[in-house]
Structure formats: structure tokens, C-alpha cells
Design an enzyme around this catalytic site. Structure first.
Site, PDB file in Angstrom:
ATOM      1  N   ASN A  20     -25.994 -37.534 -23.768  1.00  0.00           N
ATOM      2  CA  ASN A  20     -25.000 -36.765 -23.808  1.00  0.00           C
ATOM      3  C   ASN A  20     -23.851 -37.694 -24.393  1.00  0.00           C
ATOM      4  OD1 ASN A  20     -22.346 -36.054 -23.097  1.00  0.00           O
ATOM      5  ND2 ASN A  20     -23.034 -34.557 -21.532  1.00  0.00           N
ATOM      6  N   HIS A  43     -18.720 -38.768 -24.377  1.00  0.00           N
ATOM      7  CA  HIS A  43     -17.580 -39.921 -24.343  1.00  0.00           C
ATOM      8  C   HIS A  43     -17.192 -40.596 -25.639  1.00  0.00           C
ATOM      9  CE1 HIS A  43     -16.880 -38.102 -20.485  1.00  0.00           C
ATOM     10  NE2 HIS A  43     -17.834 -38.038 -20.206  1.00  0.00           N
ATOM     11  N   ARG A  49      -7.354 -41.805 -29.825  1.00  0.00           N
ATOM     12  CA  ARG A  49      -6.577 -42.191 -30.970  1.00  0.00           C
ATOM     13  C   ARG A  49      -6.216 -41.265 -31.966  1.00  0.00           C
ATOM     14  NH1 ARG A  49      -4.965 -47.726 -31.894  1.00  0.00           N
ATOM     15  NH2 ARG A  49      -4.345 -48.463 -29.689  1.00  0.00           N
ATOM     16  N   HIS A  64     -20.906 -30.997 -24.490  1.00  0.00           N
ATOM     17  CA  HIS A  64     -20.121 -30.128 -23.694  1.00  0.00           C
ATOM     18  C   HIS A  64     -18.808 -29.654 -24.336  1.00  0.00           C
ATOM     19  CE1 HIS A  64     -18.495 -29.115 -19.384  1.00  0.00           C
ATOM     20  NE2 HIS A  64     -18.259 -28.080 -20.357  1.00  0.00           N
ATOM     21  N   ARG A 114     -15.791 -28.155 -24.030  1.00  0.00           N
ATOM     22  CA  ARG A 114     -14.998 -27.645 -22.780  1.00  0.00           C
ATOM     23  C   ARG A 114     -13.793 -26.882 -23.523  1.00  0.00           C
ATOM     24  NH1 ARG A 114     -14.033 -29.661 -17.637  1.00  0.00           N
ATOM     25  NH2 ARG A 114     -15.872 -31.031 -17.061  1.00  0.00           N
ATOM     26  N   ARG A 152     -11.153 -31.549 -24.417  1.00  0.00           N
ATOM     27  CA  ARG A 152     -11.033 -32.630 -24.342  1.00  0.00           C
ATOM     28  C   ARG A 152     -11.799 -34.058 -25.008  1.00  0.00           C
ATOM     29  NH1 ARG A 152     -12.086 -33.139 -17.866  1.00  0.00           N
ATOM     30  NH2 ARG A 152     -10.831 -31.365 -17.910  1.00  0.00           N
ATOM     31  N   GLU A 193     -23.641 -27.430 -23.978  1.00  0.00           N
ATOM     32  CA  GLU A 193     -23.028 -27.456 -22.590  1.00  0.00           C
ATOM     33  C   GLU A 193     -21.916 -26.618 -22.710  1.00  0.00           C
ATOM     34  OE1 GLU A 193     -22.213 -30.061 -19.725  1.00  0.00           O
ATOM     35  OE2 GLU A 193     -24.159 -31.269 -20.255  1.00  0.00           O
ATOM     36  N   THR A 198     -17.599 -32.472 -14.813  1.00  0.00           N
ATOM     37  CA  THR A 198     -18.157 -31.346 -14.133  1.00  0.00           C
ATOM     38  C   THR A 198     -18.627 -31.523 -12.452  1.00  0.00           C
ATOM     39  OG1 THR A 198     -19.059 -30.855 -16.011  1.00  0.00           O
ATOM     40  CG2 THR A 198     -19.949 -29.470 -14.225  1.00  0.00           C
ATOM     41  N   GLU A 231     -30.770 -27.300 -14.181  1.00  0.00           N
ATOM     42  CA  GLU A 231     -30.603 -28.646 -14.221  1.00  0.00           C
ATOM     43  C   GLU A 231     -30.124 -29.076 -12.972  1.00  0.00           C
ATOM     44  OE1 GLU A 231     -29.003 -30.503 -17.737  1.00  0.00           O
ATOM     45  OE2 GLU A 231     -27.919 -32.209 -16.419  1.00  0.00           O
ATOM     46  N   HIS A 234     -26.363 -36.225 -14.441  1.00  0.00           N
ATOM     47  CA  HIS A 234     -25.034 -36.391 -13.883  1.00  0.00           C
ATOM     48  C   HIS A 234     -24.931 -37.700 -13.033  1.00  0.00           C
ATOM     49  CE1 HIS A 234     -20.773 -36.222 -13.038  1.00  0.00           C
ATOM     50  NE2 HIS A 234     -20.784 -35.073 -13.838  1.00  0.00           N
ATOM     51  N   GLY A 235     -24.105 -38.559 -13.543  1.00  0.00           N
ATOM     52  CA  GLY A 235     -23.912 -39.987 -12.965  1.00  0.00           C
ATOM     53  C   GLY A 235     -25.176 -40.945 -12.969  1.00  0.00           C
TER      54      GLY A 235
HETATM   55  N1  PXP Z   1     -25.980 -32.789 -17.150  1.00  0.00           N
HETATM   56  C1  PXP Z   1     -24.569 -31.933 -17.152  1.00  0.00           C
HETATM   57  C2  PXP Z   1     -24.970 -30.447 -17.012  1.00  0.00           C
HETATM   58  C3  PXP Z   1     -23.346 -32.368 -17.244  1.00  0.00           C
HETATM   59  O1  PXP Z   1     -22.373 -31.699 -17.191  1.00  0.00           O
HETATM   60  C4  PXP Z   1     -23.022 -33.774 -17.671  1.00  0.00           C
HETATM   61  C5  PXP Z   1     -21.863 -34.263 -17.673  1.00  0.00           C
HETATM   62  O2  PXP Z   1     -21.084 -33.868 -18.850  1.00  0.00           O
HETATM   63  C6  PXP Z   1     -24.315 -34.695 -17.698  1.00  0.00           C
HETATM   64  C7  PXP Z   1     -25.437 -34.119 -17.598  1.00  0.00           C
HETATM   65  C8  PXP Z   1     -24.226 -36.188 -17.789  1.00  0.00           C
HETATM   66  O3  PXP Z   1     -23.439 -36.557 -16.984  1.00  0.00           O
HETATM   67  P1  PXP Z   1     -22.965 -38.365 -17.017  1.00  0.00           P
HETATM   68  O4  PXP Z   1     -22.032 -38.499 -18.220  1.00  0.00           O
HETATM   69  O5  PXP Z   1     -22.473 -38.591 -15.728  1.00  0.00           O
HETATM   70  O6  PXP Z   1     -24.458 -38.857 -17.301  1.00  0.00           O
END
Ligand code: PXP
Length: 250
Positions: free
Chosen positions: A13, A16, A24, A49, A51, A55, A76, A107, A157, A200-201
Site C-alpha cells: 500500500n 503514505h 509539502r 486508497h 479517500r 488526504r 480501496e 481505517t 480482507e 492493517h498495522g
Molecule cells: N488493508 C486495508 C483494507 C487498509 O485500509 C489498509 C490501510 O489503508 C491496509 C490494508 C494497510 O494498512 P497499514 O498501512 O497499516 O499497513
């Protein structure tokens, strides 16, 4: 029925990278370039994703990713009409429907499918007809999995956030309970014929038990990898994640 204990895919993903860019303004760092590096480093797919508040990822990023990538794009999005139109315009390989709140940092939970079953069934039908694989981001909850199956999703997921948070906080009782739920619900979803993904995480530290679940076919990992890329570079960060995942799978 999906393959059982097949190779574990890594979806990277790149949201970020866009977060840093947007801090910036301007074009740097470029999320499409990050996606290309991730692809060259062995990512099996790229997740982005878009959004509602834009953002991080922006509309033009999706366009550029669609053009630049040879691995599948997992788009996403929240279940809004605007996002449905964007998905139908680009027809990415996969669409992952996530809940979205403006005030959240990330999320926070899984999608409430059971209460919105009819609405979501109608919502995903055109996406499936357009050839997108529809995935639903949900908690490890039997009711939600059954509802995702009934509305015709091909993939779920599982949200690993609560498991990862408990691990990071050293609350091992909660962590183990969360992992038990993920384990049981991955088996249950697979028994319904759903393809199971998770994310996630996830970090090097907590990814192994999830990677070891035989029904899980794909992990989607973003924030930690982009953070590690600051210290190691994106390619070595992805290689290390791959190594840890593969070791757990073996
Ligand atoms: N899967 C989904 C559906 C998510 O929304 C996210 C975060 O955007 C991730 C995976 C990845 O999560 P992380 O950035 O915490 O690794």
C-alpha cells in the site's frame, strides 16, 4: 473454492508516500514511482486508497498507477457513488470496499455488511460486471463474513488492526484472542468459498502468525513498510517483509 495454502501474495500500500508528498504540495515523493519500485522488488500487487477527502492518494495517482503498473492494482474505496464511478472508469483488477470516516486517522474498523446487505449487494453488482474482483474489508466476525458471502463478494480482507495494536502494546491476552478470531474466521470464510486476505498495522514483528494462516492468500501492508523505507530504502524493506512472510509460511 480458492486454492488452499497457496503462495502468499504481498500487496504494498503506497498511500503514505502520498501523505509525505501532500505535506509539502508538489510532486515529491511520487507514489507511482514507489509503486514501480515495489513492483520491481517483488510486490504481487499495489494497493491505493482514494479517500473521499483526498488526504493522500489523488484521482490523478489512480490514473497514473493504472498506466504504470503490470501487477494488479487493488483500489480501496468507500461505498459511495463517486467512488463507484471512478472504479468503473478505471476498472482496476480489484476493488476493496472499506468503511471511511472523515475524522479517523486510518481505517479503524471493518465494514458493517450485515446491516447494509441489500444496499451493498446492489452497489457491488456493477463493479463485478465490469470485471473487478470485489473484496470487503471486515472484522473477523462470522455475521459479517456470511453477509459478505451473500452479497456476492469474491474476497474478504480481515482487519488485523486490533491484533497488531494488542501486540504492540504488549497486551498478549488480547493479541492471542484476536489471533484466534482471525484464525477461526479465515477458516470459516474459506469454507464458504471466499478468498481470504488480511491487513492493517502489520510489521516485521507481528506479521508471522497471520502469514502462517493457510487460508490467507494475500497480505496488504503499507504504513510500516513506507516507514521502514525511510531507513532502509523501499526495496530492502519489501525484501525483508517477504523474507519474514515466506519463513512463516514455510
Ligand atoms: N488493508 C486495508 C483494507 C487498509 O485500509 C489498509 C490501510 O489503508 C491496509 C490494508 C494497510 O494498512 P497499514 O498501512 O497499516 O499497513
Amino acid at each position: 473454492m480458492t486454492d488452499y495454502a497457496g503462495p502468499l501474495r504481498l500487496g504494498v500500500n503506497i498511500d503514505h508516500v502520498a501523505t509525505v508528498r501532500n505535506a509539502r504540495g508538489g510532486d515529491n515523493p511520487d507514489p507511482t514511482r514507489a509503486a514501480q519500485i515495489a513492483q520491481a522488488a517483488g510486490a504481487d500487487g499495489i494497493t491505493a486508497h482514494l479517500r473521499e477527502d483526498r488526504r493522500h492518494i489523488r484521482d490523478e495517482d489512480i490514473e497514473r498507477l493504472m498506466d504504470a503498473l503490470s501487477v494488479p492494482l487493488n483500489f480501496e474505496m468507500a461505498a459511495t457513488e463517486e467512488m463507484q464511478q471512478i472504479a468503473l472508469r478505471h476498472k482496476p483488477h480489484a476493488v476493496c470496499i472499506v468503511p471511511e470516516k472523515r475524522e479517523e486517522r486510518t481505517t479503524e474498523g471493518g465494514l458493517e455488511v450485515a446491516r447494509e446487505e441489500n444496499k451493498l449487494a446492489h452497489y457491488i453488482a456493477p463493479l463485478r460486471e465490469a470485471g473487478c474482483r470485489v473484496s470487503i474489508f471486515i472484522a473477523a466476525d462470522k455475521r459479517q463474513i456470511e453477509a459478505a458471502h451473500r452479497i456476492g463478494a469474491e474476497v474478504i480482507e480481515l482487519h488485523t488492526g486490533a491484533y497488531c495494536d494488542a501486540h504492540a502494546e504488549g497486551d498478549f491476552e488480547t493479541r492471542d484472542a484476536e489471533l484466534k478470531a482471525l484464525t477461526e474466521m479465515a477458516t470459516f470464510a474459506h469454507s464458504l468459498g471466499l478468498e481470504v486476505h488480511a491487513g492493517h498495522g502489520l510489521t516485521y514483528d507481528c506479521v508471522s502468525p497471520v502469514a502462517a494462516l493457510p487460508e490467507v492468500m494475500e497480505l496488504n501492508i503499507g504504513h510500516f513498510l513506507i516507514g521502514e523505507a525511510i531507513f532502509l530504502g523501499l526495496e530492502p524493506a519489501i525484501h525483508e517483509m517477504r523474507r519474514v512472510m515466506d519463513a512463516a509460511r514455510a
